[in-house]
Design an enzyme around this catalytic site. Structure first.
Site: not given
Lengths: 295, 198
Positions: B49, B79, B106, B134, B170, B172
């Protein structure tokens, strides 16, 4: 709900989050902060950058844990650290310290000249160097969750990184064209585990992220490696051995993101100051080359 | 069928594109702010980020992203994307885009060695969903306007508010497309509004 740590998806996935980014070698908290401020996606905590390892000679080992700790406390981006090839205990120490990624690295003096670490045994993910598909596949077979080209570390000379990236990609293309009944012989020829090759053939690419490393010294070098298909870039000595580390760090990060925007890379390259002084690879004796380390 | 963009500054971009295409939407990588005008929904992918925020500023994405949200176009933050849309961040003075009434911590589950996968119960999905975390963040607090979609260990890990969907995990990285479908439904609903133009 069952909680599974250190699975293949979790370890390989971590590297996927780094894609398109730049990972920088740092030797203290101050450099780590410069790297983070420039937009680096991670830092590699070391005692010396590769060019200084070359200059110092002797045995290069895992960094002093104090340096790694200092870097971990200084930044919120992931912190990687290097262990010697085959040095189980250095790797376990780094894992216990909570390092986010371990580089089983040829930049350090190998601890084992026959065997690499069984990386699948660890919760922490590993990145390993490769020069060709056989080496890449063996490392994946041992459990590496991320790869990088070896290049020739600490030289500021991109030629070996280019050679290795092209070689890996050309061999992948070849694999995808082979018939299934030709794959075993190719596995034998490459010295690659058959199952890993099969997975590569099915995917049409490496099953893990592959960064470029070993010789990146300028924004144009970083962009070149991205152009050749790298998922991201490691910069070792290129940032903090240059005349103006902050400028180089910023420019290299942007060049990796916008690697095909040549106007931009031209602008980024203007008046950066001197890049690290490079080394002609042919002037290195075989013993001085780091890329031959690893088996 | 609509077009879904993935902010392509850094992170797991290609992985999202593949999933978008698997659901028969057009997926494009967003590298320039003006590309935001041609998409019906936007994914802020997983990645770092702090890195993404720096590149957002450097390439003039900050205001265009806020405008995109003001137009009520759907945004999905995974995320790092969840960190980017939060109105406040724990242990940080600054927030980023401030699009959603959530407070986010975070790396809340710890460093990489604490990263994990688990079968998660998600509101709106019938069967458990394999969620991959993650160095993941979580939501420490949310206003009443925020719909909580999933919690893990009593922490909010997926939520929705108006046009914004977020997940700490995630989608993806797995083959299960059900969570992304929650987003494509939002895109579809928005596109079906009378007078919608891209």
């Amino acid at each position: 709900m069952e909680k599974l740590l250190g699975t293949e998806t979790v370890k390989r996935g971590m590297a996927r989050m780094q894609k398109g980014g730049v990972i920088m070698d740092v030797v203290n908290a101050e450099q780590a902060k410069v790297a983070e401020a420039s937009g680096a996606v991670a830092v590699m905590a070391l005692e010396r950058v590769p060019s200084d390892i070359r200059a110092a000679g002797g045995v290069a080992r895992m960094a002093d844990p104090r340096i790694v700790e200092e870097v971990m406390n200084a930044v919120s981006i992931p912190v990687m650290a290097k262990a010697r090839i085959g040095h189980i205990v250095e790797a376990r120490i780094l894992e216990a310290m909570g390092v986010d990624y371990i580089d089983e690295s040829e930049v350090l003096t190998p601890a084992d000249e026959e065997f690499h670490l069984l990386k699948s045994d660890f919760t922490v993910p590993f990145v390993c160097g490769c020069r060709d598909l056989g080496e890449a596949a063996r490392r994946i077979g041992e459990g590496a969750s991320m790869l990088r080209t070896k290049g020739e570390p600490g030289t500021g000379n991109i030629v070996e990184a280019v050679r290795h990236m092209r070689k890996v990609n050309a061999e992948i293309r070849k694999i995808t064209l082979l018939n299934d009944d030709e794959l075993m012989t190719e596995a034998k020829n490459l010295g690659a585990p058959y199952d890993v090759l099969k997975e590569m053939k099915r995917l049409g690419k490496l099953p893990v992220v592959n960064f470029a490393a070993g010789g990146v010294a300028t924004p144009a070098d970083a962009a070149l490696m991205m152009e050749l298909g790298a998922d991201g870039v490691f910069v070792g000595s290129g940032v903090f051995k240059s005349e103006s580390p902050e400028k180089f760090a910023n420019a290299i990060v942007q060049a990796a993101t916008y690697y095909n925007d040549y106007d931009l890379i031209g602008k980024l390259s203007k008046e950066l100051g001197a890049a690290m002084k490079g080394i002609d690879i042919s002037k290195l004796s075989l013993e001085e080359r780091m890329q031959e380390r690893g088996w | 069928m609509g077009t879904i963009g993935v902010l392509g500054l850094q992170g797991a971009v290609e992985e999202h594109i593949r999933q978008i295409e698997a659901l028969n939407y057009k997926g494009i990588v967003i590298k320039k702010p003006e590309q935001l005008d041609i998409i019906d929904g936007l994914i802020l992918p997983g990645g770092e980020s702090t890195t993404m925020r720096k590149l957002i500023d450097r390439y003039g994405f900050f205001e265009p992203l806020k405008q995109f949200s003001l137009k009520k176009k759907p945004i999905f933050g995974t995320c790092a994307g969840m960190v980017l849309v939060a109105k406040s961040l724990v242990d940080a003075n600054e927030f980023h885009l401030g699009l959603m009434d959530i407070s986010v911590k975070r790396n809340a589950f710890g460093r990489q060695k604490d990263s994990f996968e688990t079968n998660l119960k998600i509101n709106g999905l019938e069967n458990p969903y394999k969620a991959v975390f993650i160095r993941a963040p979580y939501i420490t607090s949310a206003t009443e306007e925020v719909h909580v979609l999933a919690t893990y260990d009593n922490h909010i890990v997926a939520a929705k508010q108006k046009n914004i969907l977020v997940s700490a995990f995630h989608p993806e990285l797995t083959a299960d497309k059900r969570f992304l479908e929650l987003f494509t439904q939002m895109v579809e609903t928005n596109m079906n509004q009378p007078g919608y133009t891209c």
